[in-house]
Scaffold this motif. Structure first.
Motif, short mmCIF file in Angstrom:
data_model
loop_
_atom_site.label_atom_id
_atom_site.label_comp_id
_atom_site.label_asym_id
_atom_site.label_seq_id
_atom_site.Cartn_x
_atom_site.Cartn_y
_atom_site.Cartn_z
N PRO A 27 0.78 -0.87 -0.34
CA PRO A 27 0.03 0.30 0.05
C PRO A 27 1.08 1.73 -0.15
O PRO A 27 1.86 1.28 1.14
N LYS A 62 -2.94 9.70 2.26
CA LYS A 62 -4.15 9.45 1.93
C LYS A 62 -3.98 8.65 1.14
O LYS A 62 -5.40 9.39 0.49
N PRO A 64 -4.70 6.56 -1.97
CA PRO A 64 -5.39 4.97 -2.19
C PRO A 64 -4.40 4.38 -2.89
O PRO A 64 -3.33 5.12 -3.72
N MET A 86 -4.14 1.62 -8.79
CA MET A 86 -5.15 3.04 -8.26
C MET A 86 -6.28 2.34 -8.39
O MET A 86 -6.44 1.37 -9.32
N PRO A 87 -7.28 2.63 -7.82
CA PRO A 87 -9.09 1.83 -8.16
C PRO A 87 -9.06 2.25 -9.02
O PRO A 87 -10.08 0.74 -9.42
#
Length: 277
Positions: A27, A62, A64, A86-87
């Motif tokens: 992460p 912060k 993601p 990333m998302p």
């Protein structure tokens, strides 16, 4: 993307390298936290965090997403890159130039910068391997300085119609380096954010769209922290400096003159000092 480009100048800790090799993910927040802890303990190797860099690391807490791949060829051709999931997209970030020191065995990045207009880059083959890993889906190539240039190279080599490049203070290309199709790809799908008086973002030819951004009136305009943003986080537009325009014109003329008068000599010298691709 600027935060991620700054992050790429840091080596991934060995523990996380092993995790990636076992198929795991790192992460971004965990990486940023480890960097801040190592910095506080005086254990951060190869790079010293200045105040702006610490703030960037805190902002990364912060973000993601997770690191899913990492390549480091500092012992060879100098290429270093991270792949971040990333998302909604995959981000491939290339590191900028490094000088020889504790963690970098040579000045290959700088030699490659000078020689690329004459013999091509020794890093292109590895860049192409990364590009071929992502033939579809939304991919963003990014980076700062030489990393920005490599991101533009990556986009020019990609056949993925959803790929794009968002880069920072990236140098340009030799006059005949790209095909018309590659130039069109960069014109349509690449943006280079350049601090208005940065000399590197002015070098040679630029088929990509350049957006000039406010920066400090004194000091180094090339560093990642030189960019100025408004309260909403958007880069503040600026008018390009006269010095930047003059640098671009001068380097274009110089590249053309060397190619015409001494291109073979420059090519021979570069091939002698660069490692084999």
């Amino acid at each position: 993307y600027l935060l991620i480009s700054w992050m790429s100048y840091l080596d991934l800790p060995a523990l996380y390298v092993h995790l990636l090799k076992r198929g795991g993910k790192v992460p971004l927040a965990a990486f940023a936290d480890s960097v801040l802890r190592m910095d506080k303990a005086g254990e951060l190797r190869c790079v010293k965090l200045y105040a702006a860099a610490r703030e960037a690391a805190r902002e990364m807490l912060k973000l993601p997403g997770a690191i899913v791949d990492y390549v480091n060829f500092n012992a060879g051709n100098g290429l270093v890159a991270y792949v971040i999931q990333m998302p909604e997209e995959t981000v491939v970030v290339f590191r900028g130039s490094e000088r020889a020191g504790e963690c970098v065995s040579s000045n290959i990045d700088w030699v490659d910068n000078v020689c690329e207009p004459f013999v091509g880059s020794v890093q292109t083959e590895e860049i192409e391997k990364i590009v071929q890993t992502y033939p579809q889906g939304r991919v963003v190539f990014t980076g700062h300085s030489k990393g920005a240039h490599n991101a533009l190279v990556a986009l020019s080599l990609s056949e993925n119609p959803q790929a794009q490049a968002v880069v920072f203070n990236g140098q340009g290309f030799a006059a005949e380096a790209l095909s018309p199709a590659q130039e069109e790809t960069l014109a349509r799908r690449a943006v280079n954010y350049v601090v208005y008086r940065d000399p590197v973002g002015a070098l040679l030819y630029h088929p990509e769209r350049r957006v000039y951004v406010q920066g400090p009136e004194t000091g180094d305009p090339h560093r990642p922290e030189a960019y100025r943003f408004d309260e909403a986080g958007a880069p503040i537009p600026a008018r390009r400096s006269l010095k930047s325009r003059l640098i671009e014109g001068a380097t274009r003329l110089a590249e053309g003159w060397i190619q015409k008068k001494g291109g073979q000599g420059a090519e021979k010298l570069c091939r002698a000092v660069l490692p084999q691709k």
